[in-house]
Write an enzyme that holds these catalytic residues in place. Sequence first.
Site, short mmCIF file in Angstrom:
data_model
loop_
_atom_site.label_atom_id
_atom_site.label_comp_id
_atom_site.label_asym_id
_atom_site.label_seq_id
_atom_site.Cartn_x
_atom_site.Cartn_y
_atom_site.Cartn_z
N ALA A 135 -19.87 23.51 -17.81
CA ALA A 135 -18.82 24.41 -18.29
C ALA A 135 -19.35 25.83 -18.41
O ALA A 135 -20.56 26.06 -18.51
CB ALA A 135 -18.30 23.92 -19.64
N GLY A 142 -20.69 19.51 -17.91
CA GLY A 142 -19.38 19.35 -17.30
C GLY A 142 -19.46 19.02 -15.83
O GLY A 142 -18.55 18.39 -15.27
N GLU A 186 -19.83 15.37 -15.81
CA GLU A 186 -18.56 14.81 -16.25
C GLU A 186 -17.53 14.85 -15.12
O GLU A 186 -16.74 13.91 -14.93
CB GLU A 186 -18.05 15.56 -17.48
N GLU A 236 -25.55 18.91 -23.38
CA GLU A 236 -24.75 19.61 -24.39
C GLU A 236 -25.36 19.56 -25.79
O GLU A 236 -25.21 20.50 -26.58
CB GLU A 236 -23.33 19.03 -24.44
#
Length: 684
Positions: free
Chosen positions: A60, A100, A103, A123
């Site tokens: 992200a 991310g 993910e 994270e």
Amino acid sequence: MLDTHIDGDILVITLKNPPVNALGKGVRDGLAKAIEDAATNDAIKAVVIHGEGRGFSGGADITEFGGGGVGSVPLPVLIDRLEASAKPVVAAIHGTAFGGGLELALGAHYRVAAPSAKLGLPEVKLGILPGAGGTQRLPRVIGVEAALPMIVSGDPINAKKAEGLGLVDKIAGEDTFVADAIAFAREVAGRDTHPRTSEREDKLEAARKDPEVFDRFKKEHGRRLAGLDAPVACVAAVKAAVELPFEQGIAKERELFGKLLMGGQSKALRHNFFAERAANKIDGLAADTPIIPIKKVGILGAGTMGGGIAMNFLNASIPVTILERDQAPLDRGLAVIEKNYRRMADRGRITHEMVDKAMSLLSPTLSYNDLADCDLVIEAVFENMDVKKEVFRTLDKTVKAGAILASNTSYLNIDEMAAETGRPESVLGLHFFSPANVMRLLEIVRGAKTSDSVLATAMALSRKIGKVAVVSGVCPGFIGNRMLSPRQREAQKLMMDGAKPWDIDRVLTEFGFPMGPFQMNDLAGLDLGWNKEKSKGENVRDVLCERDRRGQKTGKGYYDYDENRRATPSAEVEEIINAFIVKSGKTPRQVGDEEIRDRLLYSMINEGAKILDEGIAQRASDIDVVWLNGYGWPIATGGPMFWADSVGLDKVLAGLEKYSEQLGKDFVISPLLRKKAAAGETFN
């Protein structure tokens, strides 16, 4: 932000958001549209997603964590749409698939990876947890026992291990991974169904049959979990994957993510993330400053520090010539280096072939002449200015023109050493921290005449050898040790006021430090810098050394130690301290924990403010980086200057004024601290 093209019946999506293909607003919206278009195009049978440049995706865009991505497709929604696609989606992974990025790949139906790829969910290192389904999907793919350490530690795994766990379906060619992924997508396109991770339950069954797995994990990793919110929340989220349906597990993940994101620890850890990157930016140093090629390094001193420094360069495949005065210490030094490497190989961290390669790059010598063709020479000799000046005079005569001469001094004046040479522009400090092959921090000390090119070269080299570098100006102790000095002085004063050494240490360890000042002294050795012949028993340390209480190595120092080096308070030490207090005319008093903490830490903040005011450090966050990476400042508080901001500079100032009598008449409060406190400002 991304490109698309059609290869026969396969839609190929290329993420293009350098440097790490962060999944920012433009990337997410582009991906959502591409997946939607693929669904309505009958000519497309499957989709391949890969990243341009160095990797698949670094995750992200954390600059959006404050709401910068409003109005776009949220990442969790995008991943759900990806997974819901009737046409198979293949993630073609090279470089890194982190956060991310992984993910997103978990939302794909299949994953193909280049051999060098690394996959991880880091994270937790930002004080949060994977917030786009990672804690729910990863356990469904690889099982709880494998997912827990990945999520809680944040450490990545390689492609081979990922394949063994079932996280990767196929290892592709290093240079052909996209073509291989397209071929794989074409192969699976004809299947009637494709695996949707959210629907998988098979890998959760082991944990459902053995619910104690979570308590065992917490017990085994207690130190990693202690005092940190994010790792504990990660365990709770994975537990939800086992106990709740997928949709409810996702809701639990989002709830935990939101709480962490708004918490103080996450703010501190995100500050740390950006602070390390800011430290690379040097005021007034042009981006196109020439870099001096460093193809060979010389090191003076084969002791603990010199050997550790050498390993950094050997690890980066840079040849090293290491110099000692006599053969015996040279042989010992080489033996220790090889022993360190062999131990790493025995633990599986490197191969024995890598050990042999590293040792083949190391050349021992007793002659300065063998350093003549080095591009960089670092001295790691005894911390004495006269000795170091002599070393620099000799190096200046011996080493080729244009080579960089550096000192590993932790305290002494770099400019004085540079003045002994005819090339002061080529001299700087490279202060490594012990053990030098392990500690991440490197203080780069910029002398008054250090050239921009030499400084830029040192910064570039620090990245090559895997260090976090911070530039400091010249002053006694630079950034880290200069701030350590007032804390150590205050610890001694607190002891003479009546606070016990073990209580002083306890206050700091409860704050989050790995050890306190007296524990640190015992570890280093109380006789460091102590002279038996000149000792007159004038202070507590003198008496302790005279009684052979010299720290852990002698089994007793400020503490008594058993055969396993477990420490217990010493009645003898307490007696010695009380005698000195009485001799000074004082009456021992009870000193509370709050006073201990405030006097130790506020005096450091005050010194940090002076360092900023004098321009020794460029920015407050540089000071935080030094203390987080070199001195064990607890990461969850963001470093000394960030912590001071969170406490409030007005409160720090008030505390210093409250204890002004105890701090002493020589203690001067920083004008910058006063100014910022009065204005309601912060350091960062």
